[in-house]
Design a protein around this motif. Structure first.
Motif, PDB file in Angstrom:
ATOM      1  N   THR A  13     103.737 -34.455  17.266  1.00 52.23           N
ATOM      2  CA  THR A  13     103.391 -35.290  18.411  1.00 52.23           C
ATOM      3  C   THR A  13     103.475 -36.752  17.998  1.00 52.23           C
ATOM      4  N   GLU A  74     106.377 -34.798  22.410  1.00 50.47           N
ATOM      5  CA  GLU A  74     106.616 -33.853  21.326  1.00 50.47           C
ATOM      6  C   GLU A  74     108.019 -34.073  20.799  1.00 50.47           C
ATOM      7  N   SER A 152     109.410 -32.756  24.884  1.00 53.53           N
ATOM      8  CA  SER A 152     108.688 -32.853  26.164  1.00 53.53           C
ATOM      9  C   SER A 152     107.707 -34.012  26.110  1.00 53.53           C
ATOM     10  N   GLN A 154     103.869 -35.000  26.910  1.00 54.78           N
ATOM     11  CA  GLN A 154     102.580 -34.330  27.089  1.00 54.78           C
ATOM     12  C   GLN A 154     101.784 -35.059  28.158  1.00 54.78           C
ATOM     13  N   SER A 155     101.049 -34.284  28.921  1.00 61.21           N
ATOM     14  CA  SER A 155     100.263 -34.899  29.996  1.00 61.21           C
ATOM     15  C   SER A 155      98.880 -35.261  29.534  1.00 61.21           C
TER      16      SER A 155
END
Length: 155
Positions: A13, A74, A152, A154-155
């Motif tokens: 991350t 990510e 992706s 991340q929320s």
């Protein structure tokens, strides 16, 4: 991205610290593996890991989704490439050191020279190994398969 779909990945991350022309500058924090097990309080390795500060690394990553400053994303890196890089960085200088020492030993037997020649040739081999790693790193940095990819947001 087909390379990512077929290979095991190392996933990390990262925080977005800059966005420019379809690329994001992201910051990853190096974490020690020590400290996460149940014996961390009583382990000497954990104490040593805590003594050294965490380091941050900035990378430039091609975006696959829209992001804003401060977003967490990510990143994926093909595990095989990471293993190859580690082998290159650690083994090549060691192999060159041993080869240099062997050449020095052979030369010292030919010329009746002393251990100084062996030490100098071993050191020269080690230096040549480090220089080779540095040149290869410059080659690898320009190839996209060795760069982390955005997986992706991340929320």
């Amino acid at each position: 991205m087909s390379l990512l779909n077929n290979s095991p990945l190392i996933i990390e991350t990262a925080k977005v610290v800059g966005v420019n022309d379809g690329y994001a500058t992201v910051e990853c924090v190096s974490k020690s593996a020590c400290g996460s097990c149940g014996s961390a309080e009583h382990c000497g390795n954990s104490a040593i890991a805590k003594a050294f500060p965490t380091r941050t690394h900035q990378l430039k990553v091609k975006l696959t989704d829209s992001v804003e400053l401060g977003d967490q994303i990510e990143l994926g890196l093909v595990a095989k490439n990471m293993l190859q890089s580690a082998l290159l960085v650690y083994l090549l200088p060691l192999i060159m050191l041993i080869a240099g020492a062997g050449i020095g030993k052979w030369l010292s037997q030919q010329n009746m020279a002393g251990d100084l020649l062996i030490a100098l040739s071993a050191f020269s081999g080690l230096l040549l190994g480090f220089l080779s790693v540095r040149l290869m790193a410059r080659y690898f940095i320009h190839h996209s398969r060795y760069r982390p990819r955005m997986l992706s947001r991340q929320s």
